[in-house]
Design a protein around this motif. Structure first.
Motif, short mmCIF file in Angstrom:
data_model
loop_
_atom_site.label_atom_id
_atom_site.label_comp_id
_atom_site.label_asym_id
_atom_site.label_seq_id
_atom_site.Cartn_x
_atom_site.Cartn_y
_atom_site.Cartn_z
N VAL A 283 0.84 -1.20 0.00
CA VAL A 283 0.00 0.00 0.00
C VAL A 283 0.87 1.25 0.00
N GLN A 284 1.87 1.25 0.85
CA GLN A 284 2.78 2.38 0.96
C GLN A 284 3.52 2.64 -0.35
N GLY A 285 4.03 1.57 -0.97
CA GLY A 285 4.77 1.72 -2.22
C GLY A 285 3.89 2.20 -3.36
N VAL A 286 2.68 1.65 -3.46
CA VAL A 286 1.77 2.05 -4.54
C VAL A 286 1.36 3.51 -4.40
N VAL A 287 1.03 3.93 -3.17
CA VAL A 287 0.63 5.32 -2.95
C VAL A 287 1.78 6.27 -3.29
N LEU A 288 2.99 5.89 -2.92
CA LEU A 288 4.15 6.73 -3.22
C LEU A 288 4.37 6.84 -4.73
N VAL A 289 4.26 5.72 -5.44
CA VAL A 289 4.42 5.74 -6.90
C VAL A 289 3.34 6.59 -7.55
N VAL A 290 2.10 6.46 -7.07
CA VAL A 290 1.01 7.27 -7.61
C VAL A 290 1.27 8.76 -7.38
N ALA A 291 1.78 9.11 -6.20
CA ALA A 291 2.09 10.51 -5.91
C ALA A 291 3.16 11.04 -6.87
N VAL A 292 4.17 10.23 -7.13
CA VAL A 292 5.23 10.64 -8.07
C VAL A 292 4.66 10.81 -9.47
N ILE A 293 3.75 9.92 -9.86
CA ILE A 293 3.12 10.03 -11.18
C ILE A 293 2.35 11.34 -11.30
N TYR A 294 1.57 11.67 -10.27
CA TYR A 294 0.80 12.92 -10.30
C TYR A 294 1.71 14.13 -10.39
#
Length: 315
Positions: A283-294
């Motif tokens: 969960v932590q890794g996915v949210v971080l990757v999504v934030a970087v994408i945004y």
């Protein structure tokens, strides 16, 4: 342009740092003890629990845990999945291409439908073409994705037998089958975004068509298509680019319901499975990757602003 990019990157770094603090802090508030989950049948053994907490740095103060976690992230280490016993980075790299393919296809469909429809609706304002485009846009916004997906499966898979009802085939294995398995979910996702893009494009174009520079261009005797494409559309694209970047970010962060309906193994399904299984590192890794994408998409939108209207370079 170089100075403009440096200023934007300078703003991104503290943003990402703040996001990382939020992500790590919120994880600490989640229920459950990671050591108990990892210990399995040996969760009653204090020595095993102590060893696991030491390996995961859970026996250290929170601020030290954050510094260690951030240092690992900067080196490309997002942690270890508790459920599937694999590195989080590897899991994300397996799922990300699926969502990227689906998201880009859906975004392309949305742009090909929404932007031209918005332009036609603005140019033909208060005419039948405008009414039809607005009606279709309203239907696209109002129709739930999961319902449209089920209806498309019933029509194109069950009744006609043209497309597979679910599943996913990577592009590198068979590009034809890959397109066949993703065209329906991409269309389902794209129609809703196309409706939103159409409405925003129409609004921006209506405002642009009423400006003095458009009337001046017409007074010079320029063809209507030149006035619309070169003068009105270029200035109307700035708010559309902003919306497009946000919608693309939403697509790349995972479409949970659509991926569940079509059994697409992308980001949406990954995050749902991780939450239900309390696999917090994922969960932590996915949210971080999504934030970087945004953040990356916002930077790309800023660059497009300047390319569309160079006057914004010093804004």
């Amino acid at each position: 342009m170089g100075g403009f990019l440096l200023r934007r990157v300078g703003q991104i770094i503290p943003t990402l740092l703040f996001v990382s603090i939020l992500i790590f802090g919120l994880q600490q508030l989640m229920p459950g003890d990671p050591a108990l989950i990892l210990a399995g049948e040996e969760r009653g053994d204090p020595q095993v629990l102590a060893q696991i907490r030491a390996e995961l740095n859970l026996d250290r103060p929170i601020h030290e845990q954050y510094v260690l976690w951030l240092g690992n992230v900067l080196q490309g280490d997002l942690g270890f999945s508790w459920r599937i016993r694999e590195p989080v980075g590897k899991v994300i790299l397996e799922k990300l291409p699926v969502t990227v393919q689906l998201g880009l296809m859906a975004f392309a469909i949305a742009c090909l439908i929404g932007i031209p429809a918005g332009i036609v609706s603005a140019v033909r304002k208060d005419r039948p073409a405008d009414w039809i485009a607005n009606g279709i846009a309203l239907a696209g916004i109002s129709t739930p994705n999961f319902w449209l997906g089920i209806m498309m499966i019933l029509l194109f898979s069950v009744k006609l037998g043209w497309l597979p009802p679910s599943g996913y085939v990577p592009l590198v294995e068979d590009w034809r089958q890959s397109l066949a398995t993703t065209i329906m979910p991409a269309f389902v996702l794209g129609t809703g975004i196309a409706a939103v893009l159409m409405r925003h494009t129409r609004s921006a174009m209506v405002q642009a068509m009423a400006q003095d520079y458009v009337r001046t261009a017409r007074a010079k005797g320029l063809a209507e298509r030149v006035v619309v494409a070169k003068h009105a559309l270029r200035n109307a694209l700035v708010p559309v680019v902003t919306l497009g970047a946000l919608e693309l970010g939403t697509l790349l962060s995972g479409a949970v319901l659509t991926e569940q309906v079509f059994t697409i193994p992308g980001f949406g399904k990954l995050i749902v499975d991780a939450v239900f299984n309390r696999d917090y590192p994922v969960v932590q890794g996915v949210v971080l990757v999504v934030a970087v994408i945004y953040v990356g998409l916002n930077l790309a939108a800023d660059v497009l602003y300047v390319l569309i209207n160079p006057r914004l370079r010093h804004a």
